[in-house]
Scaffold this motif. Structure first.
Motif, short mmCIF file in Angstrom:
data_model
loop_
_atom_site.label_atom_id
_atom_site.label_comp_id
_atom_site.label_asym_id
_atom_site.label_seq_id
_atom_site.Cartn_x
_atom_site.Cartn_y
_atom_site.Cartn_z
N ALA A 1 30.76 24.14 59.98
CA ALA A 1 31.09 23.50 61.25
C ALA A 1 30.67 22.04 61.22
O ALA A 1 29.63 21.70 60.65
CB ALA A 1 30.40 24.22 62.40
N ARG A 2 31.45 21.20 61.84
CA ARG A 2 31.12 19.77 61.86
C ARG A 2 30.02 19.49 62.86
O ARG A 2 29.21 18.62 62.65
CB ARG A 2 32.36 18.96 62.21
CG ARG A 2 33.38 19.02 61.10
CD ARG A 2 34.52 18.06 61.34
NE ARG A 2 35.44 18.14 60.22
CZ ARG A 2 36.73 18.08 60.34
NH1 ARG A 2 37.28 17.90 61.51
NH2 ARG A 2 37.50 18.17 59.28
N LYS A 3 30.02 20.20 63.97
CA LYS A 3 28.99 20.00 64.98
C LYS A 3 28.10 21.23 65.04
O LYS A 3 28.56 22.35 64.82
CB LYS A 3 29.63 19.82 66.36
CG LYS A 3 30.28 18.50 66.58
CD LYS A 3 30.73 18.42 68.02
CE LYS A 3 31.30 17.06 68.35
NZ LYS A 3 31.70 16.98 69.75
N ARG A 4 26.84 21.00 65.39
CA ARG A 4 25.96 22.13 65.60
C ARG A 4 26.32 22.81 66.91
O ARG A 4 26.80 22.17 67.83
CB ARG A 4 24.51 21.67 65.68
CG ARG A 4 23.93 21.39 64.34
CD ARG A 4 22.44 21.23 64.48
NE ARG A 4 22.06 19.95 63.89
CZ ARG A 4 20.93 19.35 64.14
NH1 ARG A 4 20.08 19.86 64.98
NH2 ARG A 4 20.65 18.21 63.56
N ARG A 5 26.07 24.10 67.00
CA ARG A 5 26.39 24.77 68.25
C ARG A 5 25.36 24.41 69.31
O ARG A 5 24.25 24.01 68.99
CB ARG A 5 26.49 26.27 68.06
CG ARG A 5 25.21 26.98 67.77
CD ARG A 5 25.48 28.42 67.47
NE ARG A 5 24.87 29.27 68.47
CZ ARG A 5 24.95 30.58 68.46
NH1 ARG A 5 25.62 31.17 67.52
NH2 ARG A 5 24.39 31.29 69.38
N LEU A 6 25.77 24.56 70.56
CA LEU A 6 24.88 24.20 71.66
C LEU A 6 23.67 25.12 71.69
O LEU A 6 23.76 26.29 71.30
CB LEU A 6 25.63 24.35 72.99
CG LEU A 6 26.70 23.32 73.30
CD1 LEU A 6 27.44 23.71 74.57
CD2 LEU A 6 26.10 21.95 73.45
N ASN B 1 16.99 18.56 75.46
CA ASN B 1 16.86 17.45 74.51
C ASN B 1 15.47 16.83 74.57
O ASN B 1 14.87 16.53 73.54
CB ASN B 1 17.91 16.38 74.80
CG ASN B 1 19.27 16.77 74.29
OD1 ASN B 1 19.40 17.66 73.47
ND2 ASN B 1 20.29 16.12 74.80
N ARG C 1 20.94 20.37 79.60
CA ARG C 1 21.05 19.71 78.30
C ARG C 1 20.01 18.60 78.17
O ARG C 1 19.37 18.45 77.12
CB ARG C 1 22.46 19.15 78.14
CG ARG C 1 22.69 18.55 76.81
CD ARG C 1 24.12 18.15 76.63
NE ARG C 1 24.28 17.58 75.30
CZ ARG C 1 25.37 17.00 74.89
NH1 ARG C 1 26.41 16.93 75.68
NH2 ARG C 1 25.45 16.50 73.69
#
Length: 187
Positions: A67-72, A137, A133
């Motif tokens: 996957a290009r992005k990490r999952r949320l 973070n 979010r």
């Protein structure tokens, strides 16, 4: 003929499409049925176990890519799913309210009231995703700005570790000095 007919090549159980002349599509006329599939086998006609029974090599339909992005993160994903469901219900309520109003139904007024309430709840749900979010973070150190709480916590932890290491080093020095003379140097 509009579609390719399918037939089974004798002996191998592989279905192959047939063309206009009745032979397998993509095969040479001089090659026996099923041998064309075995020719493309990089394992030399052997299956995964290496038995060499001449089974055909099947190319996978797709290749897994990372996957290009990490999952949320889980809390953010949960809030996002909740927000999507609430928003979907709100849109359905708004549509039903509109249709009831157009039809002149008695249900129009209660549906309009519930749509307004649902709009407020949906707005809260979307804001909840944003707030969740941001909190995640900051707590987990993804935000890399000087004012980040996580960065300050890491800095404090580093200072504490440095102090512990320097205290351990000084204790080691004292023990080494005691070992030479058997007592403190100032006594």
């Amino acid at each position: 003929m509009g579609t390719a007919e399918r037939s089974v090549a004798p002996g191998d159980g592989v279905t192959a499409p047939k063309g206009e002349q009745g032979r397998e599509l993509g095969s040479d006329p001089g090659v026996p049925a099923g041998a064309a599939l075995r020719q493309s086998d990089p394992a030399g006609g052997q299956d995964e176990r290496g038995s060499g029974e001449g089974r055909p090599y099947y190319r996978p339909l797709w290749i897994e890519e990372p996957a290009r992005k990490r999952r949320l993160p889980d809390p953010v994903r949960t809030a996002a799913v909740r927000a999507v469901l609430i928003t979907a219900v709100t849109l359905i309520q708004a549509m039903v309210a509109f249709l009831c109003t157009m039809a002149g139904s008695w249900l129009a007024f209660p549906m309009v009231l519930s749509s307004v309430t649902s709009t407020v709840v949906a707005t809260w749900g979307v804001l909840d995703v944003w707030v969740t979010r941001q909190v995640w973070n900051q707590r987990n150190g993804v935000v890399s700005v000087p004012s980040s709480t996580a960065r300050a916590l890491r800095r404090e932890r580093r200072r504490a570790r440095r102090k512990e290491r320097s205290a351990a080093r000084s204790q080691e020095r004292i023990r080494r000095r005691q070992g030479r003379t058997g007592q403190f140097s100032h006594s």
